[in-house]
Design a protein around this motif. Sequence first.
Motif, PDB file in Angstrom:
ATOM      1  N   VAL B  63     -45.093  28.696   6.495  1.00 28.01           N
ATOM      2  CA  VAL B  63     -44.669  29.173   5.170  1.00 28.01           C
ATOM      3  C   VAL B  63     -44.796  30.689   5.064  1.00 28.01           C
ATOM      4  CG1 VAL B  63     -45.153  29.066   2.701  1.00 28.01           C
ATOM      5  CG2 VAL B  63     -45.229  26.980   4.065  1.00 28.01           C
ATOM      6  N   PHE B  64     -45.967  31.203   5.475  1.00 25.26           N
ATOM      7  CA  PHE B  64     -46.156  32.658   5.370  1.00 25.26           C
ATOM      8  C   PHE B  64     -45.241  33.390   6.339  1.00 25.26           C
ATOM      9  CE2 PHE B  64     -50.760  31.751   3.883  1.00 25.26           C
ATOM     10  CZ  PHE B  64     -50.297  31.488   2.612  1.00 25.26           C
ATOM     11  N   TRP B  66     -42.252  32.421   7.218  1.00 30.61           N
ATOM     12  CA  TRP B  66     -40.939  32.402   6.553  1.00 30.61           C
ATOM     13  C   TRP B  66     -40.883  33.486   5.479  1.00 30.61           C
ATOM     14  CZ3 TRP B  66     -39.358  28.058   2.614  1.00 30.61           C
ATOM     15  CH2 TRP B  66     -38.007  28.215   2.264  1.00 30.61           C
ATOM     16  N   MET B  67     -41.966  33.559   4.675  1.00 33.72           N
ATOM     17  CA  MET B  67     -41.985  34.557   3.601  1.00 33.72           C
ATOM     18  C   MET B  67     -41.950  35.969   4.137  1.00 33.72           C
ATOM     19  SD  MET B  67     -44.555  33.558   0.540  1.00 33.72           S
ATOM     20  CE  MET B  67     -44.283  35.069  -0.362  1.00 33.72           C
ATOM     21  N   ILE B  68     -42.811  36.237   5.125  1.00 31.56           N
ATOM     22  CA  ILE B  68     -42.902  37.606   5.636  1.00 31.56           C
ATOM     23  C   ILE B  68     -41.573  38.004   6.290  1.00 31.56           C
ATOM     24  CG2 ILE B  68     -44.068  39.057   7.362  1.00 31.56           C
ATOM     25  CD1 ILE B  68     -46.632  37.373   6.670  1.00 31.56           C
ATOM     26  N   TRP B  69     -41.009  37.048   7.023  1.00 34.97           N
ATOM     27  CA  TRP B  69     -39.695  37.294   7.629  1.00 34.97           C
ATOM     28  C   TRP B  69     -38.684  37.690   6.547  1.00 34.97           C
ATOM     29  CZ3 TRP B  69     -36.867  38.003  11.910  1.00 34.97           C
ATOM     30  CH2 TRP B  69     -35.477  37.802  11.822  1.00 34.97           C
ATOM     31  N   SER B  70     -38.660  36.881   5.440  1.00 35.85           N
ATOM     32  CA  SER B  70     -37.696  37.169   4.368  1.00 35.85           C
ATOM     33  C   SER B  70     -37.962  38.526   3.746  1.00 35.85           C
ATOM     34  CB  SER B  70     -37.787  36.107   3.270  1.00 35.85           C
ATOM     35  OG  SER B  70     -37.743  34.828   3.804  1.00 35.85           O
ATOM     36  N   LEU B  71     -39.249  38.842   3.560  1.00 37.18           N
ATOM     37  CA  LEU B  71     -39.586  40.108   2.896  1.00 37.18           C
ATOM     38  C   LEU B  71     -39.122  41.294   3.730  1.00 37.18           C
ATOM     39  CD1 LEU B  71     -43.172  39.416   1.487  1.00 37.18           C
ATOM     40  CD2 LEU B  71     -40.985  39.325   0.306  1.00 37.18           C
ATOM     41  N   PHE B  74     -34.729  40.913   4.140  1.00 36.36           N
ATOM     42  CA  PHE B  74     -33.815  40.986   2.997  1.00 36.36           C
ATOM     43  C   PHE B  74     -34.173  42.096   2.013  1.00 36.36           C
ATOM     44  CE2 PHE B  74     -33.924  36.464   4.401  1.00 36.36           C
ATOM     45  CZ  PHE B  74     -32.682  36.481   5.035  1.00 36.36           C
ATOM     46  N   ARG B  75     -34.579  43.243   2.578  1.00 34.94           N
ATOM     47  CA  ARG B  75     -34.896  44.376   1.710  1.00 34.94           C
ATOM     48  C   ARG B  75     -33.607  45.051   1.222  1.00 34.94           C
ATOM     49  NH1 ARG B  75     -38.572  47.672   5.639  1.00 34.94           N
ATOM     50  NH2 ARG B  75     -37.321  46.464   7.109  1.00 34.94           N
ATOM     51  N   LYS B  76     -33.593  45.349  -0.068  1.00 35.71           N
ATOM     52  CA  LYS B  76     -32.425  46.042  -0.618  1.00 35.71           C
ATOM     53  C   LYS B  76     -32.282  47.416   0.026  1.00 35.71           C
ATOM     54  CE  LYS B  76     -30.129  47.162  -4.932  1.00 35.71           C
ATOM     55  NZ  LYS B  76     -30.305  48.327  -5.805  1.00 35.71           N
ATOM     56  N   ALA B  80     -29.603  44.877   2.166  1.00 33.14           N
ATOM     57  CA  ALA B  80     -29.419  43.439   1.978  1.00 33.14           C
ATOM     58  C   ALA B  80     -28.642  43.175   0.688  1.00 33.14           C
ATOM     59  CB  ALA B  80     -30.771  42.738   1.916  1.00 33.14           C
ATOM     60  N   VAL B  81     -27.700  42.251   0.764  1.00 32.68           N
ATOM     61  CA  VAL B  81     -26.936  41.858  -0.421  1.00 32.68           C
ATOM     62  C   VAL B  81     -27.295  40.413  -0.730  1.00 32.68           C
ATOM     63  CG1 VAL B  81     -24.623  41.540  -1.384  1.00 32.68           C
ATOM     64  CG2 VAL B  81     -25.073  43.423   0.219  1.00 32.68           C
ATOM     65  N   ALA B  82     -27.600  40.135  -2.011  1.00 28.99           N
ATOM     66  CA  ALA B  82     -28.061  38.801  -2.368  1.00 28.99           C
ATOM     67  C   ALA B  82     -26.936  37.784  -2.262  1.00 28.99           C
ATOM     68  CB  ALA B  82     -28.631  38.809  -3.785  1.00 28.99           C
ATOM     69  N   ASP B  83     -27.274  36.606  -1.717  1.00 27.47           N
ATOM     70  CA  ASP B  83     -26.331  35.494  -1.673  1.00 27.47           C
ATOM     71  C   ASP B  83     -26.602  34.619  -2.897  1.00 27.47           C
ATOM     72  OD1 ASP B  83     -24.879  33.233  -1.261  1.00 27.47           O
ATOM     73  OD2 ASP B  83     -25.722  32.758   0.702  1.00 27.47           O
TER      74      ASP B  83
END
Lengths: 538, 287
Positions: B63-64, B66-71, B74-76, B80-83
Amino acid sequence: MAYAQVAVAHDDHSSHDDHKPHGWRRWVYATNHKDIGTMYLVFAGIMFFLGGSLAMLIRLELFRPGLQFFDPLFFNSLTTMHALIMIFGAIMPAWTGLANWQIPLQVGAPDMALPRLNNFSFWILPFAFLLLLSTFFVPGGAPAGGWTMYPPLMLQGGASFPMTIFAIHLMGASSILGAMNVIVTILNLRAPGMTLLRMPLFVWSWLITAYLLIAVMPVLAGAVTMLLTDHFFGTTFFTAAGGGDPVMFQHIFWFFGHPEVYILILPAFGIISEIIPTFARKPIFGYEAMVYAIASIAFLSFIVWAHHMFTVGMPLAGELFFMLTTMLIAIPTGVKVFNWCATIWKGSLTFEPPMLFALAFVFLFTIGGFSGVMLAIVPADFQYQDTYFVVAHFHYVLVPGTIFGIMAGVYYWLPKWTGHMYDQTLGKWHFWLSAIFVNVLFFPQHFLGLAGMPRRIPDYAVQFTDWNMVSSIGGFGFGLSQLLFPYLIWKCIKHGVPIGNRAWEGAHGLEWELPSPPPFHSWETPPTEAVLARAAVH
Amino acid sequence: MMIRYAYSKLAAAAALLPLAAPVRADSGWGLLNMTPGVTDISRKIYALHMEVFWICVGIGVVVFGWMIWSLIAFRKSKGAVADTSLVHNTKIEILWTAIPVFILIAMAVPAARTLVDIEDTRNTELTIKVTGFQWGWNYDYLDDGVNYFSRLDRASDAARQLLSGIDPTTVPNYLLSVDHPLVVPAGVKVRLLITGADVIHSWWVPAFGLKKDAIPGFINELWFRVDPDKTGLYRGQCVELCGRDHGFMPIVVDVRSKADFSAWLKATAAEQKQAAANAPAATPAAG
């Protein structure tokens, strides 16, 4: 129709002509949800620092083995009062304050449904806490039997005993009235078109929390009233010699107590579910699942209470039942965490202070969730019960959980309330100091508990010294860091930069359709369908 | 005076902080985990604890991670553009509701098995009644006429007084040592009948793996069998808040070989019988 036109005109001039009383009357006679919300939040802030100061004294005595500062009885008063003040004085009023400010703005209502009741439910609190805090000065000192008030120990209390019970009755009454107001507001004053499943998740989480409050606060009132009659009127509800049972108190107390811990955390789930989508610039993942997860957690909270008391000696079947129901809570809680992660996934992330607190919430609350699953395993719980492992567990869910949730909410909506953007760099300092020190403070307490240190002791065997010192240093650091928070708020009010309706680029919701600060009376005409569509949160 | 003393203590503590750890021989930095203990049950509990711990670590890594990867990904600020179409996925939602169910079953089954073993109080060979009181313990060997009190030892008691001036590190087993320990035989299934005299206490020796509340008016049962080769002293504490001196009612169990235990029990029974016989004569003399 004529009314609506008048209301619109009125709204335009709201800052000059809002008919609000001035001076002290504005606050004592307050019926406006924004003023009452502010009073709740200020009250909660004061109690947070007061309860925090007691925690600093606890960590001071525990810095080294041996008794350097306090008599053991006074130490017990410190732990008892720290808990009562933080739970009933800081966290619950903070949630009610946020509910007061936000729910009418978010559902498009002009105010709370029952404004005079709102005034009453707030003004009970200062008197309740005056009564509770004055116990420090009565013969025998403040209550020292733990916030759980287990008899027969609680019955040994001195003059503080009835005072504590009356204070709890008052706090309970205040909470019930506040909860009623929330339910009536949400169910009756939503703007046309704001259906239940269009509501923001903070509103949902508070609706469910309010039902929990109404269900269990009377149970607490009953339990403490039985204590009172046992002490003064010769009943023996909790005395075996008279046919009673001290363990029955624990069952009744925790039937209140477990829903109570969700009362403390559910609104935080709501806030986090507002903030993460804003700063991920993406709607919340699985909105309906989030609502059902909160509802499931609320239901389960009524059938897990005895996991707080596995060591009282209960039948095997009871132990198995409460172990399994407790483990079940991990499932809806897991759904929430996964949905937050999925909201971040493929987002467009920025890291303003509310987002930082929200992300830390997800990480650290999950750690508290892990230790919660460990505690559910009954045989292992026989080792953990009443040690610092438990202290670490519930502080992880209450401090980087609930408290970070409240702070995230304040950082999120402060620009809306004041009309000013705060100093974000200072906010980030506050965040990083809090996030680091909270772990220095509480993580070593897992080690202490596993190594065998019981909770609620003023002095300890010397092998526990090292990690206690670390924990105390973390405590002092965390406590001092919090002073940045009121300074930041003061600076924001006095010197903040004025901002427009939408304080955050990705923010959606009816509150962001109003000016910042919103007029004294907002949504006097309900939002139109176009406004609702623009504000849609998912 | 008090306040000045307290301040000077505080200042001294602060000044000594960097030195405090190295000068002490019995460092506590290594105390990070539960110990496996000295009974079959305590080892099973330890194994359960570790199993659940590693499962949590595993879930945490996923879980962490996955979160850290996303953080990071997907930085603006990295463009990164939001889907915004990604709001719901029934398949994956069912999956992450169902998988935890299986993980929980994997934890619950061994836990339930161990619990059944713990609650099996048949065939115990020795029964001792344990009574918690404010603040100490009474041990009553029901079938052998031996009964005595067990309290915090004098050295600890002197050192634990407010501003005693005695350094706790100089006291052997500070706060974990008593005047008369509970004596039990190794390799024997010992049953404790636990109750409280005044308020609720709780009896716990971590090495035995179990704790049980001592409740006035009710009797709780607890059993343990220490490995035959694990004789020695085992220490614990009261773990239910029981008033002012809750932190000062330790438990010490002296586990002896069967032969040593029998000899001790016989000698103590004789001694107590003698003392009881002398008591009526002794009292007037003392008066």
